[in-house]
Structure formats: structure tokens, C-alpha cells
Design a protein around this motif. Structure first.
Motif, PDB file in Angstrom:
ATOM      1  N   SER A 137      -1.408  65.776  26.635  1.00 19.39           N
ATOM      2  CA  SER A 137      -0.980  66.477  24.909  1.00 19.39           C
ATOM      3  C   SER A 137      -2.887  67.596  25.698  1.00 19.39           C
ATOM      4  CB  SER A 137      -2.108  65.336  24.234  1.00 19.39           C
ATOM      5  OG  SER A 137      -2.788  65.503  23.154  1.00 19.39           O
ATOM      6  N   VAL A 138      -2.419  68.794  25.283  1.00 17.57           N
ATOM      7  CA  VAL A 138      -3.322  70.112  24.528  1.00 17.57           C
ATOM      8  C   VAL A 138      -4.340  69.367  24.214  1.00 17.57           C
ATOM      9  CG1 VAL A 138      -3.295  71.994  24.297  1.00 17.57           C
ATOM     10  CG2 VAL A 138      -1.121  71.429  25.958  1.00 17.57           C
ATOM     11  N   GLY A 139      -3.242  69.742  22.255  1.00 18.64           N
ATOM     12  CA  GLY A 139      -4.515  69.031  21.254  1.00 18.64           C
ATOM     13  C   GLY A 139      -5.606  68.118  21.814  1.00 18.64           C
ATOM     14  N   ILE A 158       9.743  67.509  25.573  1.00 17.83           N
ATOM     15  CA  ILE A 158       8.298  67.787  24.835  1.00 17.83           C
ATOM     16  C   ILE A 158       8.215  67.419  23.137  1.00 17.83           C
ATOM     17  CG2 ILE A 158       6.688  69.306  24.651  1.00 17.83           C
ATOM     18  CD1 ILE A 158       6.690  68.260  27.532  1.00 17.83           C
ATOM     19  N   PHE A 159       9.477  67.573  22.273  1.00 17.50           N
ATOM     20  CA  PHE A 159       9.013  67.306  21.507  1.00 17.50           C
ATOM     21  C   PHE A 159      10.951  67.266  21.257  1.00 17.50           C
ATOM     22  CE2 PHE A 159       5.566  69.824  21.332  1.00 17.50           C
ATOM     23  CZ  PHE A 159       5.238  69.621  20.516  1.00 17.50           C
ATOM     24  N   ARG A 169       4.224  64.533  15.491  1.00 21.90           N
ATOM     25  CA  ARG A 169       3.235  65.280  16.321  1.00 21.90           C
ATOM     26  C   ARG A 169       2.178  64.211  15.801  1.00 21.90           C
ATOM     27  NH1 ARG A 169       3.112  71.795  16.564  1.00 21.90           N
ATOM     28  NH2 ARG A 169       2.279  71.004  17.993  1.00 21.90           N
ATOM     29  N   PRO A 170       1.884  63.375  16.377  1.00 25.75           N
ATOM     30  CA  PRO A 170       0.796  61.965  15.632  1.00 25.75           C
ATOM     31  C   PRO A 170      -0.275  62.426  16.531  1.00 25.75           C
ATOM     32  CG  PRO A 170       2.768  61.921  17.463  1.00 25.75           C
ATOM     33  CD  PRO A 170       3.321  62.257  17.602  1.00 25.75           C
ATOM     34  N   ILE A 171      -1.447  61.859  16.284  1.00 24.68           N
ATOM     35  CA  ILE A 171      -2.525  62.607  16.903  1.00 24.68           C
ATOM     36  C   ILE A 171      -3.490  60.707  17.265  1.00 24.68           C
ATOM     37  CG2 ILE A 171      -3.352  64.438  15.717  1.00 24.68           C
ATOM     38  CD1 ILE A 171      -5.332  63.192  13.874  1.00 24.68           C
ATOM     39  N   ASP A 172      -2.557  60.364  17.705  1.00 28.61           N
ATOM     40  CA  ASP A 172      -3.082  58.687  18.251  1.00 28.61           C
ATOM     41  C   ASP A 172      -3.978  58.626  19.083  1.00 28.61           C
ATOM     42  OD1 ASP A 172      -0.312  59.438  18.632  1.00 28.61           O
ATOM     43  OD2 ASP A 172      -0.328  57.287  20.079  1.00 28.61           O
ATOM     44  N   LEU A 173      -3.591  60.205  20.145  1.00 27.17           N
ATOM     45  CA  LEU A 173      -4.037  60.027  21.504  1.00 27.17           C
ATOM     46  C   LEU A 173      -5.510  60.569  21.024  1.00 27.17           C
ATOM     47  CD1 LEU A 173      -1.258  61.400  23.668  1.00 27.17           C
ATOM     48  CD2 LEU A 173      -2.721  58.983  23.590  1.00 27.17           C
ATOM     49  N   HIS A 174      -5.746  61.342  20.377  1.00 30.11           N
ATOM     50  CA  HIS A 174      -6.972  62.255  19.505  1.00 30.11           C
ATOM     51  C   HIS A 174      -8.184  61.231  18.741  1.00 30.11           C
ATOM     52  CE1 HIS A 174      -5.059  66.256  18.865  1.00 30.11           C
ATOM     53  NE2 HIS A 174      -3.793  65.567  19.245  1.00 30.11           N
ATOM     54  N   ARG A 231      13.724  69.861  18.636  1.00 39.87           N
ATOM     55  CA  ARG A 231      13.660  70.993  18.652  1.00 39.87           C
ATOM     56  C   ARG A 231      14.115  71.776  18.901  1.00 39.87           C
ATOM     57  NH1 ARG A 231       7.229  74.203  21.175  1.00 39.87           N
ATOM     58  NH2 ARG A 231       7.285  74.828  19.677  1.00 39.87           N
ATOM     59  N   ASN A 238      -2.318  80.113  21.102  1.00 39.43           N
ATOM     60  CA  ASN A 238      -2.969  78.856  21.243  1.00 39.43           C
ATOM     61  C   ASN A 238      -4.158  78.577  22.361  1.00 39.43           C
ATOM     62  OD1 ASN A 238      -0.475  77.778  19.740  1.00 39.43           O
ATOM     63  ND2 ASN A 238       0.812  77.305  22.381  1.00 39.43           N
ATOM     64  N   ASP A 256       6.581  76.159  24.869  1.00 39.02           N
ATOM     65  CA  ASP A 256       7.244  76.710  24.058  1.00 39.02           C
ATOM     66  C   ASP A 256       8.225  78.272  24.060  1.00 39.02           C
ATOM     67  OD1 ASP A 256       5.599  75.883  22.254  1.00 39.02           O
ATOM     68  OD2 ASP A 256       3.798  76.514  22.739  1.00 39.02           O
TER      69      ASP A 256
HETATM   70  C1  UD1 Z   1       0.175  72.587  21.913  1.00 36.03           C
HETATM   71  C2  UD1 Z   1       0.507  74.089  21.860  1.00 36.03           C
HETATM   72  C3  UD1 Z   1       2.009  74.204  21.565  1.00 36.03           C
HETATM   73  C4  UD1 Z   1       3.053  73.403  22.197  1.00 36.03           C
HETATM   74  C5  UD1 Z   1       2.307  71.883  22.874  1.00 36.03           C
HETATM   75  C6  UD1 Z   1       2.738  71.526  24.182  1.00 36.03           C
HETATM   76  C7  UD1 Z   1      -1.504  74.848  20.324  1.00 36.03           C
HETATM   77  C8  UD1 Z   1      -1.171  75.683  19.098  1.00 36.03           C
HETATM   78  N1  UD1 Z   1       0.289  73.971  20.311  1.00 36.03           N
HETATM   79  O1  UD1 Z   1       0.696  71.644  20.952  1.00 36.03           O
HETATM   80  O2  UD1 Z   1       2.253  75.447  20.827  1.00 36.03           O
HETATM   81  O3  UD1 Z   1       4.042  73.147  22.157  1.00 36.03           O
HETATM   82  O4  UD1 Z   1       1.248  72.018  23.120  1.00 36.03           O
HETATM   83  O5  UD1 Z   1       2.500  72.354  25.006  1.00 36.03           O
HETATM   84  O6  UD1 Z   1      -1.690  75.185  22.076  1.00 36.03           O
HETATM   85  N2  UD1 Z   1       1.375  63.420  21.045  1.00 36.03           N
HETATM   86  C9  UD1 Z   1       1.717  62.170  20.664  1.00 36.03           C
HETATM   87  N3  UD1 Z   1      -0.021  61.535  19.933  1.00 36.03           N
HETATM   88  C10 UD1 Z   1      -0.560  62.143  20.449  1.00 36.03           C
HETATM   89  C11 UD1 Z   1      -0.447  63.387  21.034  1.00 36.03           C
HETATM   90  C12 UD1 Z   1       0.506  64.046  21.512  1.00 36.03           C
HETATM   91  O7  UD1 Z   1       2.383  61.366  20.685  1.00 36.03           O
HETATM   92  O8  UD1 Z   1      -1.983  62.354  20.102  1.00 36.03           O
HETATM   93  C13 UD1 Z   1       3.341  63.704  21.712  1.00 36.03           C
HETATM   94  C14 UD1 Z   1       3.346  65.358  20.638  1.00 36.03           C
HETATM   95  O9  UD1 Z   1       3.929  64.672  18.871  1.00 36.03           O
HETATM   96  C15 UD1 Z   1       4.620  65.750  21.126  1.00 36.03           C
HETATM   97  C16 UD1 Z   1       3.640  66.044  22.754  1.00 36.03           C
HETATM   98  O10 UD1 Z   1       2.993  64.719  22.946  1.00 36.03           O
HETATM   99  O11 UD1 Z   1       5.734  65.170  21.291  1.00 36.03           O
HETATM  100  C17 UD1 Z   1       2.932  66.868  22.505  1.00 36.03           C
HETATM  101  O12 UD1 Z   1       2.405  67.390  22.325  1.00 36.03           O
HETATM  102  P1  UD1 Z   1       0.405  68.360  22.446  1.00 36.03           P
HETATM  103  O13 UD1 Z   1       1.185  68.639  24.047  1.00 36.03           O
HETATM  104  O14 UD1 Z   1      -0.575  67.300  21.785  1.00 36.03           O
HETATM  105  O15 UD1 Z   1       1.266  68.917  21.722  1.00 36.03           O
HETATM  106  P2  UD1 Z   1       0.111  69.998  20.850  1.00 36.03           P
HETATM  107  O16 UD1 Z   1      -1.596  70.352  20.782  1.00 36.03           O
HETATM  108  O17 UD1 Z   1      -0.085  69.800  19.199  1.00 36.03           O
END
Ligand code: UD1
Length: 417
Positions: free
Chosen positions: A163-165, A328-329, A121-126, A332, A23, A306
Motif C-alpha cells: 500500500s502506497v499510503g 488494485i481497486f 479504501r480501508p486503512i487497516d494496514l496503516h 474503478r 501524489n 491511475d
Molecule cells: C495511492 C494514490 C492513488 C493510487 C493508489 C494505488 C495517493 C494520494 N493516492 O492511493 O492515486 O491509485 O495509491 O497506486 O498517493 N488497502 C487496504 N488496506 C489499507 C490500505 C490499502 O486494503 O490499509 C487497499 C486499497 O483499498 C486498495 C489497495 O490496497 O485496494 C491500494 O491502496 P493504496 O496503495 O494504499 O492506495 P492509496 O495510498 O490510497
């Protein structure tokens, strides 16, 4: 399709080196796109997800070479800003290329990665953060057409969830912005700090603080960089769960306990002894574990989602009733039905798993349906009576480098067929 065949109940002894963090490696590979030079990245694990990131880099016009665990990425001649659907779909985290391709090319064309085994796993925050910073985003039928007119506007982004991503994408998109971009309630995971370190070495200006504020000051240029990826805390925790459950005395070289402090008391309270040093961690267990009633997955520095599945597998034989809440998820717990096939007694109610400890798990044919769930099945198999066959190993290969070789080195009876 390959399988792992494991004959359990062998105590684990010896030492292994912990691989670089998947990651951390993936967003750093994405960050190579905005480096105007050659990036040398050491400690890159050999994993299918890393290979998928390399394919995207090559498609964009980078020259990539691997020598052992080091990757050399020459991104001076990047010429392309679109990532085809078949490359995007190989792994969900390819969305992190959005920020870096936008930074470098001012345009990005890719598809939304969609849901996966562990949830929507939406990307709305991004996307809402990028729009706030002035990126125009056209979304149709899952395709994203993004463009920055001139330079990105500075601004303050307040994330409703850390959110990490999203944090990584905003960081990557903002490195060439016109001023200061601030992210409030940013993710504080060690992998986010590692990405910031890489960016700063390449000439970017990114500051993180312990309260979750990130400040990115736009720069005009970047340059070549050498970096070593931090060690994988989830792989460390999975091997720790295996030793705890099967019993043994193992030293994990390069494990960095400060990256997973919230999980250490779980092992200690379950009955293991942990000796943590600067660059290694030793775990000693007699295989007789107590239950843990209050594990809740949280963003860092909380207990990592994780590690939830491997630690659940270890608690199947914990005396008494353990409770794990997954915050978080939403999906899972898919490993639960497979663990129950091995004799575990786990009930799931919404986000809560209740694990009634049993005196023995028994080998069975089981199937990994996601990465960490696969890790959990391997942990369970190592402490189970008899033979377990774990199929769906391509999920495990996304995150664990040569898992059977590492475990065999510790005395496990495991082979890949
Ligand atoms: C990263 C990790 C993953 C880890 C997760 C949480 C990588 C490659 N993957 O995933 O292994 O399990 O962090 O520590 O680094 N969410 C939204 N909208 C968004 C973004 C996220 O609702 O735009 C939600 C997701 O659905 C989830 C939560 O936020 O329920 C956490 O997601 P996020 O922290 O973004 O995880 P990833 O970056 O996808």
C-alpha cells in the motif's frame, strides 16, 4: 458547477510542461509537519487537493505561503494535533497526516477518511502497522485517537499488500523512533521515493531498495529543506492517451518515462511512436490505433491503476478487442457507462473490462464521477465526432492543473463554462 465543452477531432500539436505530481506533493506537504524549520517546495501543482492539504497545515499552526508553483511552509510553531472532520473529508489522502502529526506531536486526533468513488479504501494496514510500532489507537465511530508514549519502538513491518499510503504513513511515523524500523513489501511507487528524498534532505534517514524494503533509522532532529516535486506520471500518461486517440505530435516537457516504463509498450503496440529523452517525451500518432489485449493494473513497477481509465478511453477506437484487468481497486470502472454513452462498446465482468473497438465515438453530455474517470472522458471527447459536455469537473480539478489551457495550447477546441 462548471463544465468542459469539447469539440473533438482536432489533432494535437506542440509542447506543454507537465505539472508536479499530486501524489508526491500531498505526502510531502504532510511531511512538512515533522520538519522543525521552513520547507520550500517547488513544482507544487495548483489543485484543489493541494489546497486541502494547505488548509490542514494552517489548522495545525503552520504558516504557508504560495509564490507561483512554490510553497513555503513554516512549521516551527505547530501547536495542534487534531484535524477536524470537515478538513479530513475534503480528500481521502489526508490520512497521510496521521504519521507526521504523530511523529511531531506524539498524539493525533482525526477521523478515518472512509470509502470513496473508486472503492472502500480501508486503512487497516496503516493502523495495524502503527499499533505494531507501539502507537496506542483508540477507534470509535470513525474517530481515531492515537498516542505515542515516549518514542516509537523500532520493529519489522511486513505489509500483506504494498500500500502506497500505508508505506508513507509508516515512514512518516518512524522518523524519530528509537532505532531501526524496517518495512517489507513496501510500495515502490516513484512518489514514495520522492517522499524519502524530501525526508532525507530534512535530516531523516530513510533508505529504499528496489525489492521493496524500506529502512528508517530514527533521528533526534530535523531541519528546513528545499525540494522540487517530481513530475506527474499520471498526467503525462493522460496527455499521451489524448494524443494517441486524437492523433498528433506532442512533446511533454519534464515527463519522466522511467517513472512509467510499464505503460510505454501499450502506446507503441497501439501504433504510436514514442521518443523519450532525459527530461521530455515526444509522442506521435496518426489516430489509428490497434487493440491491446493484456493490460493488468499492478503496484509499481507494474501498469498504474491511475492510468487505467484514460488508456481505456484511448482504446475505445482501437481496432479489435482490448482487455483491461483492474487489480488494485474494486470499483474503478465507473467511467465505462459514460464512455458507452459516447458510442464505445465496453462490457465489464467483475474486474475485467472488454473493449470492442468502434470506428467512431460521438460527442454527448457526460459526467465525471471520479478524478481519473474524468480524465478518460476528456480523452474520449478529444477524439469524438461533435460536441461533448463534461460535467463533474471538480473531480478533474483535483488532479489536472488547468487542463483546458494545456489542451488548448495543443490545438484542442475546449473551454470551461
Ligand atoms: C495511492 C494514490 C492513488 C493510487 C493508489 C494505488 C495517493 C494520494 N493516492 O492511493 O492515486 O491509485 O495509491 O497506486 O498517493 N488497502 C487496504 N488496506 C489499507 C490500505 C490499502 O486494503 O490499509 C487497499 C486499497 O483499498 C486498495 C489497495 O490496497 O485496494 C491500494 O491502496 P493504496 O496503495 O494504499 O492506495 P492509496 O495510498 O490510497
Amino acid at each position: 458547477m462548471s463544465e468542459l465543452i469539447i469539440n473533438g477531432k482536432k489533432s494535437l500539436k506542440g509542447e506543454i510542461d507537465i505539472q508536479g505530481a499530486k501524489n508526491s506533493c500531498l505526502p510531502i506537504l504532510a511531511a512538512c509537519v515533522l520538519v522543525e524549520g521552513v520547507s520550500v517546495i517547488h513544482n507544487c501543482p495548483k489543485l484543489s487537493d493541494v489546497n486541502a492539504a494547505v488548509k490542514i497545515l494552517e489548522h495545525l499552526g503552520c504558516k504557508v505561503e504560495r509564490k507561483g508553483s512554490s510553497l513555503f511552509v513554516d512549521s516551527r510553531k505547530i501547536s495542534c494535533y487534531n484535524i477536524p472532520t470537515e478538513l479530513m473529508c475534503q480528500m481521502r489522502s489526508s490520512i497521510v497526516f496521521l504519521g507526521s502529526v504523530l511523529s511531531r506531536m506524539k498524539k493525533a486526533k482525526l477521523c478515518s477518511p472512509g470509502g470513496c468513488e473508486i472503492g472502500l479504501r480501508p486503512i487497516d494496514l496503516h493502523l495495524s502497522a502503527l499499533r505494531q510500532l507501539g502507537v496506542s489507537i483508540d477507534e470509535s465511530a470513525g474517530d481515531l485517537n492515537c498516542e505515542i508514549k515516549n518514542r516509537l519502538k523500532p520493529g519489522v513491518i511486513s505489509l500483506s499488500f504494498p500500500s502506497v499510503g500505508a508505506t508513507e504513513n509508516i515512514m512518516l511515523a518512524s522518523v524519530f523512533s528509537e532505532g531501526k524500523t524496517v518495512i517489507l513489501n513496501a510500495a515502490r511507487e516513484p512518489e514514495v521515493s520522492d517522499l524519502a528524498l524530501f525526508l532525507n534532505k530534512s535530516g531523516c534517514r530513510v533508505k529504499l531498495d528496489a525489492q521493496g524494503t524500506v529502512v528508517i533509522e530514527g533521528v533526534k532532529n530535523t531541519h528546513g529543506v528545499t525540494h522540487s516535486v517530481l513530475s506527474d506520471r499520471i498526467v503525462s500518461l493522460t496527455y499521451m492517451a489524448a494524443v494517441a486517440a486524437a492523433g498528433g505530435d506532442v512533446t511533454l516537457n519534464r515527463a519522466c518515462a522511467s517513472d512509467f516504463l510499464a505503460a510505454i509498450p501499450v502506446f507503441e503496440r497501439a501504433g504510436c511512436r514514442i521518443i523519450s529523452k532525459k527530461n521530455s517525451l515526444r509522442i506521435i500518432s496518426n489516430g489509428k490505433l490497434s487493440c491491446i489485449k493484456d493490460i493488468r493494473t499492478m503496484p509499481f513497477p507494474g501498469f498504474p491503476t491511475d492510468a487505467q481509465a484514460p488508456i481505456m478511453a484511448m482504446l475505445c477506437k482501437g481496432k479489435g478487442t482490448s482487455v483491461i484487468v483492474e487489480n488494485i481497486f474494486e470499483n474503478r470502472f465507473k467511467h465505462v457507462s459514460q464512455l458507452n454513452k459516447m458510442g464505445a462498446k465496453i462490457k465489464v465482468e467483475g474486474r475485467v473490462a472488454i473493449i470492442d473497438g468502434v470506428s467512431e465515438l460521438y460527442g454527448a453530455p457526460v459526467e465525471a464521477v471520479d478524478l481519473r474517470g474524468g480524465g478518460a472522458l476528456v480523452v474520449a471527447a478529444l477524439c469524438a465526432e461533435g460536441k461533448t459536455t463534461v460535467s463533474g469537473i471538480h473531480h478533474v480539478d483535483r488532479g489536472y492543473e488547468k487542463i483546458e489551457e494545456c489542451l488548448r495550447k495543443l490545438g484542442a477546441d475546449i473551454e470551461r463554462r
